[in-house]
Scaffold this active site. Structure first.
Site, PDB file in Angstrom:
ATOM      1  N   HIS A   1      69.935  38.579  60.334  1.00 38.88           N
ATOM      2  CA  HIS A   1      69.721  36.887  60.402  1.00 38.88           C
ATOM      3  C   HIS A   1      70.813  36.586  61.413  1.00 38.88           C
ATOM      4  O   HIS A   1      70.919  35.149  61.532  1.00 38.88           O
ATOM      5  CB  HIS A   1      70.264  36.445  58.872  1.00 38.88           C
ATOM      6  CG  HIS A   1      69.390  37.322  57.891  1.00 38.88           C
ATOM      7  ND1 HIS A   1      68.266  37.258  57.773  1.00 38.88           N
ATOM      8  CD2 HIS A   1      69.992  37.786  56.620  1.00 38.88           C
ATOM      9  CE1 HIS A   1      67.947  37.894  56.740  1.00 38.88           C
ATOM     10  NE2 HIS A   1      68.889  38.441  55.993  1.00 38.88           N
TER      11      HIS A   1
ATOM     12  N   LYS B   1      73.995  33.311  50.063  1.00 34.85           N
ATOM     13  CA  LYS B   1      72.551  32.743  49.991  1.00 34.85           C
ATOM     14  C   LYS B   1      71.942  33.317  48.666  1.00 34.85           C
ATOM     15  O   LYS B   1      72.686  34.341  48.054  1.00 34.85           O
ATOM     16  CB  LYS B   1      71.777  33.412  50.985  1.00 34.85           C
ATOM     17  CG  LYS B   1      72.203  33.057  52.501  1.00 34.85           C
ATOM     18  CD  LYS B   1      71.261  33.268  53.635  1.00 34.85           C
ATOM     19  CE  LYS B   1      70.991  34.955  53.721  1.00 34.85           C
ATOM     20  NZ  LYS B   1      72.308  35.608  54.267  1.00 34.85           N
TER      21      LYS B   1
ATOM     22  N   HIS C   1      63.107  37.742  54.976  1.00 35.86           N
ATOM     23  CA  HIS C   1      62.908  39.407  54.852  1.00 35.86           C
ATOM     24  C   HIS C   1      61.522  39.512  54.516  1.00 35.86           C
ATOM     25  O   HIS C   1      61.088  40.763  53.865  1.00 35.86           O
ATOM     26  CB  HIS C   1      63.879  39.836  53.468  1.00 35.86           C
ATOM     27  CG  HIS C   1      65.110  39.122  53.422  1.00 35.86           C
ATOM     28  ND1 HIS C   1      65.282  38.034  52.611  1.00 35.86           N
ATOM     29  CD2 HIS C   1      66.059  39.258  53.772  1.00 35.86           C
ATOM     30  CE1 HIS C   1      66.569  37.577  52.886  1.00 35.86           C
ATOM     31  NE2 HIS C   1      67.285  38.543  53.699  1.00 35.86           N
TER      32      HIS C   1
ATOM     33  N   GLY D   1      46.777  36.528  90.012  1.00 35.86           N
ATOM     34  CA  GLY D   1      45.579  35.915  89.466  1.00 35.86           C
ATOM     35  C   GLY D   1      45.228  34.534  89.354  1.00 35.86           C
ATOM     36  O   GLY D   1      44.351  33.946  89.017  1.00 35.86           O
TER      37      GLY D   1
ATOM     38  N   THR E   1      53.448  29.067  94.182  1.00 33.33           N
ATOM     39  CA  THR E   1      53.792  29.249  95.594  1.00 33.33           C
ATOM     40  C   THR E   1      52.883  28.348  96.446  1.00 33.33           C
ATOM     41  O   THR E   1      53.094  27.618  97.480  1.00 33.33           O
ATOM     42  CB  THR E   1      53.623  30.612  96.019  1.00 33.33           C
ATOM     43  OG1 THR E   1      54.718  31.476  95.452  1.00 33.33           O
ATOM     44  CG2 THR E   1      53.842  30.808  97.512  1.00 33.33           C
TER      45      THR E   1
ATOM     46  N   ASP F   1      43.901  38.701 101.975  1.00 33.45           N
ATOM     47  CA  ASP F   1      45.007  37.810 101.185  1.00 33.45           C
ATOM     48  C   ASP F   1      44.171  36.634 100.719  1.00 33.45           C
ATOM     49  O   ASP F   1      43.459  36.080 101.274  1.00 33.45           O
ATOM     50  CB  ASP F   1      46.129  37.355 102.228  1.00 33.45           C
ATOM     51  CG  ASP F   1      46.919  36.364 101.371  1.00 33.45           C
ATOM     52  OD1 ASP F   1      47.696  36.768 100.518  1.00 33.45           O
ATOM     53  OD2 ASP F   1      47.037  35.299 101.722  1.00 33.45           O
TER      54      ASP F   1
HETATM   55  N1  LIG Z   1      56.331  33.172 101.308  1.00 35.76           N
HETATM   56  C1  LIG Z   1      55.245  33.047 101.410  1.00 35.76           C
HETATM   57  N2  LIG Z   1      54.708  32.141 102.667  1.00 35.76           N
HETATM   58  C2  LIG Z   1      53.507  32.002 102.927  1.00 35.76           C
HETATM   59  N3  LIG Z   1      52.604  32.252 101.931  1.00 35.76           N
HETATM   60  C3  LIG Z   1      52.815  32.927 100.977  1.00 35.76           C
HETATM   61  C4  LIG Z   1      54.045  33.219 100.575  1.00 35.76           C
HETATM   62  N4  LIG Z   1      54.102  33.873  99.434  1.00 35.76           N
HETATM   63  C5  LIG Z   1      52.797  33.769  99.034  1.00 35.76           C
HETATM   64  N5  LIG Z   1      52.000  33.268  99.887  1.00 35.76           N
HETATM   65  C6  LIG Z   1      50.689  33.074  99.724  1.00 35.76           C
HETATM   66  O1  LIG Z   1      50.358  32.561  98.499  1.00 35.76           O
HETATM   67  C7  LIG Z   1      49.399  33.260  97.927  1.00 35.76           C
HETATM   68  C8  LIG Z   1      49.599  33.365  96.387  1.00 35.76           C
HETATM   69  O2  LIG Z   1      49.581  31.907  96.107  1.00 35.76           O
HETATM   70  P1  LIG Z   1      49.714  31.532  94.433  1.00 35.76           P
HETATM   71  O3  LIG Z   1      49.009  32.512  93.495  1.00 35.76           O
HETATM   72  O4  LIG Z   1      49.749  30.175  94.249  1.00 35.76           O
HETATM   73  O5  LIG Z   1      51.083  32.271  94.304  1.00 35.76           O
HETATM   74  P2  LIG Z   1      51.927  32.535  92.953  1.00 35.76           P
HETATM   75  O6  LIG Z   1      51.164  33.098  92.080  1.00 35.76           O
HETATM   76  O7  LIG Z   1      53.008  33.496  93.621  1.00 35.76           O
HETATM   77  O8  LIG Z   1      52.639  31.333  92.583  1.00 35.76           O
HETATM   78  C9  LIG Z   1      49.267  34.286  98.692  1.00 35.76           C
HETATM   79  O9  LIG Z   1      47.885  35.001  98.638  1.00 35.76           O
HETATM   80  C10 LIG Z   1      49.695  34.128  99.920  1.00 35.76           C
HETATM   81  O10 LIG Z   1      48.738  33.764 100.605  1.00 35.76           O
HETATM   82  O1  LIG Z   2      69.541  39.617  53.716  1.00 36.23           O
HETATM   83  C1  LIG Z   2      70.000  39.447  52.544  1.00 36.23           C
HETATM   84  C2  LIG Z   2      70.491  38.267  52.089  1.00 36.23           C
HETATM   85  O2  LIG Z   2      71.486  37.880  52.901  1.00 36.23           O
HETATM   86  C3  LIG Z   2      69.339  40.391  51.572  1.00 36.23           C
HETATM   87  O3  LIG Z   2      69.867  39.728  50.382  1.00 36.23           O
HETATM   88  P1  LIG Z   2      69.279  41.193  49.133  1.00 36.23           P
HETATM   89  O4  LIG Z   2      70.026  42.225  49.225  1.00 36.23           O
HETATM   90  O5  LIG Z   2      69.587  40.240  47.872  1.00 36.23           O
HETATM   91  O6  LIG Z   2      67.922  41.403  49.499  1.00 36.23           O
END
Ligand SMILES: Nc1ncnc2c1ncn2[C@@H]1O[C@H](COP(=O)(O)OP(=O)(O)O)[C@@H](O)[C@H]1O
Ligand SMILES: O=C(CO)COP(=O)(O)O
Length: 580
Positions: free
Chosen positions: A56, A104, A221, A414, A458, A565
């Site tokens: 806890h 407790k 618990h 992504g 970014t 890129d």
């Molecule tokens: N230091 C940097 N300078 C310029 N462009 C960058 C830099 N780092 C990343 N990028 C550009 O940012 C793109 C990714 O953008 P984004 O998804 O917004 O970045 P993140 O997920 O890192 O926040 C990359 O494909 C690249 O083109």
């Molecule tokens: O963690 C506990 C209370 O502090 C366990 O208590 P019991 O041993 O009564 O189950």
């Protein structure tokens, strides 16, 4: 989740207790009996000892320190310490003024602490014991003779008792304050999953909390609470349900404390150990808001943090303390709020500077007025032509979002495509609105604001830097040349790129958006021909397919990248749209 770095439960408990003496030099640890104690305590003041099962944390040992507990005794995980351990703990911090034992309301705790108390009493010790029972989840009927379980209210009892003892109160006074607090506490929890006890077999079974449900009132618990809820409710609805359990005086099975909006109320929102600080903070904020919105209750104190856990419990609990009454004992008036405000050296206590009761924030948020610093352009631009060009550009970028997302899923995290799409949609909304202006300076600044306010990550940062600097460039060039044409746009792009260079080392060949942007700006500044410049951006993007990433998340992916890129694809799409 049954993955742990340390699976030996005994080792876990002892090492965890030792960590407290590492961070708080006023504490010592009796490893054999699993007791953490404040070794500089005043033997003329009442000492406070508590404890219980491990698992806890920070309860109880992290609440040991001047102004709070004098000692804490830990059992094994989820198991009460033995009476011998408790007896030793009381002996460790014996005092001429007596000792208050706080446990407790769990059967094991009551029995072991009770036995130790009785044995100590036979030695003539001046000693009292209180049991904290604040959980409303299990109502009177279901609770039967066991009564309410002890939850986060326990920590409040630790604090008010410790503060009273530190203030020199006698044992009976400290015990009365503790009992008064207990009688004015209500708590309830909610958890998304059971927890796994390190060292035990995986406990997943048909009764485990399912993925799409939560347990309202689950104990610390893994004990059942009052009901399962499926599907998982919206957080506001869940909090309203929990507050109703705490405050509804019509619910005779669990109306334990009658709290009204005229009362002085302390709110404690507790992270059961597994919620991210981000999510927990949002929950704590919502609890405060809904308590006021639905019940008119504005807490005089709000405590929020990880105070009593159920290992890495994916849940939180809400505790309310009715702190209105003052206790007149030993010729003094004792206020629970004052006792909560009193300082302590216990590292587990979320100390904040006590605010005067009902204080309000005195500072108002500074408000940046939109573009009041923008110089009015001496010339107007062809508003419709520029609007259409921007619409074409943004639509082209939006069409490319799926492929950009595909590439960034491979090369990054992504989100590049959706970030760019979000920005494009916001720009489209602006240019189609009546805010769109024929003032090129104001228009450029508004575009920059829209980009900054709607894009993150970014890309968001880089585009915001570029477009704010582009707006500055437009302002300079329009005032200098008293015209608005490709020469102005191209010069502004050059100024913007020069500014961007100050914030990123990215240059051609680093596999970033600059592999499209730089060729575009260079060609546009040279020829003022957006079609040629768009082609240059396209070619720059194509080359990124074979580049080794030197910046951005792509560097983590390694050399096997064959897609272009994503950021460069985004830039090339924007420019391609302008060239349509
Ligand atoms: N230091 C940097 N300078 C310029 N462009 C960058 C830099 N780092 C990343 N990028 C550009 O940012 C793109 C990714 O953008 P984004 O998804 O917004 O970045 P993140 O997920 O890192 O926040 C990359 O494909 C690249 O083109
Ligand atoms: O963690 C506990 C209370 O502090 C366990 O208590 P019991 O041993 O009564 O189950």
């Amino acid at each position: 989740m049954d993955k742990h770095f340390i699976n030996n439960p005994e080792e876990l408990v002892v090492e965890s207790l030792k960590s407290l003496t590492a961070v708080n030099h006023t504490l010592s640890v009796n490893e054999h009996e699993k007791i953490v104690y404040y070794h500089d305590y005043d033997k003329k003041k009442v000492t406070i000892i508590s404890g219980g099962g491990a698992g806890h944390e920070p309860t109880h040992a992290a609440f040991v320190g001047k102004g709070m507990l004098t000692a804490a005794v830990s059992g094994s995980i989820f198991a009460s310490p033995s009476s011998k351990q408790v007896y030793t703990g009381i002996e460790q911090v014996k005092s001429d003024a007596g000792t208050l034992v706080i446990c407790k309301n769990y059967t094991g705790d009551i029995l072991h602490f009770g036995m130790a108390l009785e044995r100590q009493k036979t030695t003539g010790k001046n000693i009292e014991m209180v049991a904290v029972a604040d959980d409303v989840a299990v109502g009177r009927e279901k609770g039967g003779k066991v009564g309410r379980r002890g939850l986060a209210g326990t920590v409040i009892v630790h604090k008010v008792s410790g503060a009273a003892a530190e203030a020199g109160a006698g044992l009976q006074t400290v015990a009365a304050i503790a009992r008064h607090a207990i009688a004015n506490l209500v708590s309830i929890g909610a958890s998304l999953a059971h927890v796994h006890v390190p060292g035990r077999e995986d406990t997943d079974n048909e009764d485990s909390v399912k993925h799409n449900e939560l347990e309202l009132g689950m104990g610390i618990h893994n004990e059942p609470g009052c009901r399962r809820i499926s599907p998982i409710p919206k957080i506001d609805d869940l909090i309203c349900d929990m507050l109703k359990q705490l405050l509804d005086q019509n619910d005779k099975d669990r109306a334990y404390v009658n709290i009204q909006k005229s009362d002085e109320v302390v709110l404690l929102v507790n992270n059961l150990g597994g919620l991210s600080v981000l999510e927990f903070g949002a929950i704590a904020s919502k609890v405060k808001e809904l308590l006021e919105a639905n019940y008119g209750i504005k807490p005089v104190r709000i405590l929020a943090g990880t105070l009593i856990t159920s290992l890495n419990g994916l849940g939180f609990s809400i505790t309310l303390l009715r702190a209105t009454d003052r206790l007149n004992l030993e010729g003094k008036e004792w206020s629970l709020v004052d006792l909560l405000d009193a300082p302590t050296q216990a590292t587990g206590w979320p100390y904040t500077e006590p605010a005067p009761l009902n204080s309000v924030n005195k500072l108002s948020d500074v408000e940046i007025k939109d573009n009041t610093d923008v110089i009015k352009s001496p010339v107007a631009m062809n508003k419709e032509a520029v609007r259409n060009a921007i619409i074409n550009s943004m639509n082209t970028l939006i069409e490319q979002e799926p492929i950009i997302t595909k590439y960034d899923t491979i090369a990054g995290d992504g989100d590049c495509g959706t970030t760019l799409k979000r920005g494009a949609e916001a720009v489209l909304e602006y240019v189609k609105s009546d805010k769109f202006t024929d003032d090129p300076i104001l228009m450029a600044r508004q575009i920059a604001d829209v980009v900054e306010n709607n894009m993150d990550g970014t890309s968001g940062a880089l585009y915001a830097i570029f477009f704010h600097s582009f707006a500055k460039g437009v302002s300079e060039k329009v005032q200098e040349l008293k015209k608005v044409d490709t020469e102005v746009w191209a010069a502004a792009c050059r100024i913007a790129l020069d500014t961007l260079y100050r914030y990123t080392p990215a240059r051609v060949g680093d596999r970033t958006m600059c592999d499209a942007l730089i060729p575009f700006v260079d060609e546009y500044a040279k020829s003022h021909d957006v079609h040629k410049a768009a082609k240059a951006a396209e070619e720059g993007t194509e080359k990124t397919k074979t580049m080794k990433a030197k910046l951005g998340r792509a560097v983590y992916v390694g050399d096997e990248l064959t897609v272009p890129d994503p950021g460069a694809v985004g830039v090339a799409s924007i420019i391609k749209g302008f060239a349509k």
